[in-house]
Design an enzyme around this catalytic site. Sequence first.
Site, short mmCIF file in Angstrom:
data_model
loop_
_atom_site.label_atom_id
_atom_site.label_comp_id
_atom_site.label_asym_id
_atom_site.label_seq_id
_atom_site.Cartn_x
_atom_site.Cartn_y
_atom_site.Cartn_z
N ASP A 73 115.10 5.52 44.40
CA ASP A 73 115.59 4.30 43.76
C ASP A 73 116.70 3.75 44.63
O ASP A 73 116.94 4.25 45.74
CB ASP A 73 116.07 4.59 42.33
CG ASP A 73 115.78 3.42 41.39
OD1 ASP A 73 116.34 2.32 41.63
OD2 ASP A 73 115.02 3.59 40.44
N HIS B 17 113.91 -1.80 44.25
CA HIS B 17 114.72 -0.58 44.09
C HIS B 17 114.78 0.24 45.37
O HIS B 17 114.66 1.47 45.34
CB HIS B 17 114.19 0.26 42.93
CG HIS B 17 114.45 -0.34 41.59
ND1 HIS B 17 115.69 -0.35 41.00
CD2 HIS B 17 113.61 -0.97 40.72
CE1 HIS B 17 115.62 -0.96 39.83
NE2 HIS B 17 114.38 -1.35 39.64
N ASP C 33 108.31 -2.35 39.86
CA ASP C 33 109.09 -3.00 38.79
C ASP C 33 110.30 -3.73 39.35
O ASP C 33 110.81 -3.42 40.42
CB ASP C 33 109.54 -1.95 37.77
CG ASP C 33 110.48 -0.92 38.40
OD1 ASP C 33 110.13 -0.40 39.48
OD2 ASP C 33 111.55 -0.63 37.82
N GLU C 34 110.76 -4.68 38.57
CA GLU C 34 112.06 -5.34 38.72
C GLU C 34 112.32 -5.89 40.12
O GLU C 34 113.41 -5.74 40.66
CB GLU C 34 113.18 -4.38 38.30
CG GLU C 34 113.14 -4.04 36.83
CD GLU C 34 114.35 -3.26 36.36
OE1 GLU C 34 114.83 -3.55 35.25
OE2 GLU C 34 114.82 -2.37 37.09
N ASP D 270 117.59 7.30 27.51
CA ASP D 270 118.96 6.94 27.84
C ASP D 270 119.52 5.91 26.86
O ASP D 270 120.72 5.59 26.92
CB ASP D 270 119.05 6.41 29.27
CG ASP D 270 118.18 5.18 29.50
OD1 ASP D 270 117.05 5.15 28.98
OD2 ASP D 270 118.61 4.25 30.21
#
Length: 637
Positions: A312, A382, A446-447, A542
Site C-alpha cells: 500500500d 496506493h 481501488d481508489e 477497523d
Amino acid sequence: MTPSFRLESTWDASVAPNGRFDFALVNLGPETLEGFQIAYTALTRVIDRAACRNARFVARDANYHAYAPPEGLRLAPGETWRFSVGGLHRPARHRTDGPKSAYLTDAEGRHHAVAVADCMLAGAPSELPPAGLPQGRLDEPFALLPWPRHAALKAGDAVPVALHPEKGSAAEDVLALDAALALFQRLFPVDHVPFRLEPAPGTLALRFRTDGALGAEACEIEFGETITVRSGGPAGRQHALVSLAQMLRAARADRERFRFPASGRIEDEPRYGWRGCHLDVSRQFYPVADVLRLIDIMAWAKLDVLHWHLTDDEAWRLEIRAYPELTTTGVLRGPDEPLKPQLGNGAEPVGGFYSQDDVRRVVAHAAALHVEVVPEIDIPGHNAATLVALPDLTDGQEAPDSYHSVQGYPNNALNPGIEATYPFLETVLDEMAELFPSPYVHVGGDEVADGAWLASPKAKEVMAREGFTGTFELQSWFLARVQRMLEARGKRLAGWNEVAHGGGVDPAGTLLMAWEKPEVGIELAREGYDVVMTPGQAYYLDMVQDDAWQEPGASWAGTVPPAHTYGYEAEGDLPEELRDRLKGIQACIWSEHFLNRDYFNHLVFPRLYAIAESAWTPRERKSWDRFCALAPLGPKL
C-alpha cells in the site's frame, strides 16, 4: 527511556467548518529549546496550511504534519507551547482521529521521542463506550461457534478426559488428530488438551470414516460410547475435530453452562465456500508469529481464506528479489527517510517485510489448516511506497501539483503510460506465482482518483491512441493488460469493486470484492463477475463499534456494533438468478488504527467471529443471544 517531551491534544468541535486541534507541547527535559519543530501523525489531515495559530506550518505528507513555533519562541524546562491547527479535511469523531505519534527535531537536527496521549474532547468527559456484547443466553448447553447446519444432541453428565483414535485408525486420521491437537495447544497453551493419540482411563474413542457423498468441507459426528466422524475430505475432518475440541473445552471450563454430548448427531457443512479474513500489513507490520496465530484463529472459526494485503502507500512488505529497493527504501519510514513517518511512527525509523522464506512458511502453515492464502499487491493506486523506491516509474514531465491522488499522498498511482511499469509487474507476478499456490492474485484496483494521470504526457499519449477520455477508461485498459499477465501464469484476477469501472476487465473467472456499499455486489453480479461481499458498513473491522468519543477506530462507513455485523446478511436483495455469483463473505482488517495488541483485539473480536458464523451457519440457524454467550470463548491474537 521516558521521553523528555509530551504532546497533549484536545478536539474543539465548535470551530467552523471542521473543528480544530488545540495542542500543548510540554518540555519535560533539562534544557531550554528554540529553533525546533514538532511533527505528528494523524488521520485527520490539514488541507489549509494557513489555518494555524501560534505556529508555522512546515510540511505535510499524507498523515505526517510538521509545525514550528513562532520565530524567537524559547521553551524552558517545565514550560508549555500551546498552538492550534484547523483547516482540516473532515471533523474528528473519535479519540483515534487525533495524533497517533509525535517527535521533536531540535535546532541541530536531532530527533527526540515525544509521548502522546489520547486526544481529549473539549468540554466533555472521556467516558468509556458501553459494552458491545450482552451476556447472551443458551438454548442448548453446547459450545459450537460457528453453529452447525443441523445438531440434535443430548447432553451427558460426564466429561471425557480426552478423545483418542480407535485402534486400527488410518495413519492419515491419526496425523489429522495430531494436527488438531497442535492447533489447540497453540491457541490455548494452559488448557488441558482435548485429544490423545493413545487411550487412557476416562477417554473416548474416535472412529473416522470418509464418505464420498459428503462435500469436501462437510462432516457428520455421531455421539455414543464411540464417537464416529464422517467427512467428505481432510477439511471436513478438521472441522469436525475443531467442533469436538470446542465442546470439550467449554464443558470442562464451565460445567454450569456447558455439557459434552452423550448421544445425538451433528450434520455440518459451510454456507459459503469463500469465508475470508483480510489483513493489511502495510500500514502496520505484523511479525510472522502474529500472522501464523491469526491463521490458527481462522481455522478455529472455520474461516478458509487469508487475503494478505501486502502493499500500500505506507510500505511494500513482500520481498521481490529482482527489486530489493522495494523492501529497503519501500518499507522504511522515519524522519530522515524518503518515506515520512505515518500512522504511529515517531523519532525512530521503522520497517519490516516478509522474506520469501517467511511467505513459504505462512503459506505452508495455512495449507496444513486448509486455509488458502490470497496475496494482494495494490495497483495501480496506493503505490506511494513503490514510486519512492522505484522513481523511474514516474513521468518526470508532470508538475508535482498536478497529481490527483487519495489519502493525502501527492502521487500514489502507477502510470499506465510508462512502459517500464509492465516489465516491473511481469517480474513481480513471476515471483508471486512461485510463492502462492492460490489460483487468485488480488491486484487492488481501488481508489484511483478521478483525474489521475491527466497531466502526464505519456499517459495522454496512450489515451489519445486508444480514444480514452478519462481516468477510469485508462485504468480499465491497464488492468486488462494485468489480467492477461495473470492468465499467462495460470492465475485469475481478484480485485476491489472499482476494477469494474471504466468498462472493467473480462468477468470470466474474475472475482471482485464489494466494499463500498452492499448494493455494489448486486451490480457486479449483474455484470457477470463472481462476488465476495465485504461492505465497510458491516464487515470492516477497523470501524468504530460505538458513537462514543472514546471508542477507537474509523467511522467513514458509520458505526458498526457487533450486533449489526452479526445480523447483516450478505445475500440481501440479491436476485435468486444471481445467487451463484455470490462466492462468500469476508472480514477486512485495515490497520491504520491498530497501534497495539489491545486495539487489535478490541476491534477485531467478537466481530470476526460474527462474520465467521454468517459465513458458515444458515440464516435460520443463527442466534444473536447464543452468539453473545459463545463468542467470549474464542481465542484472540
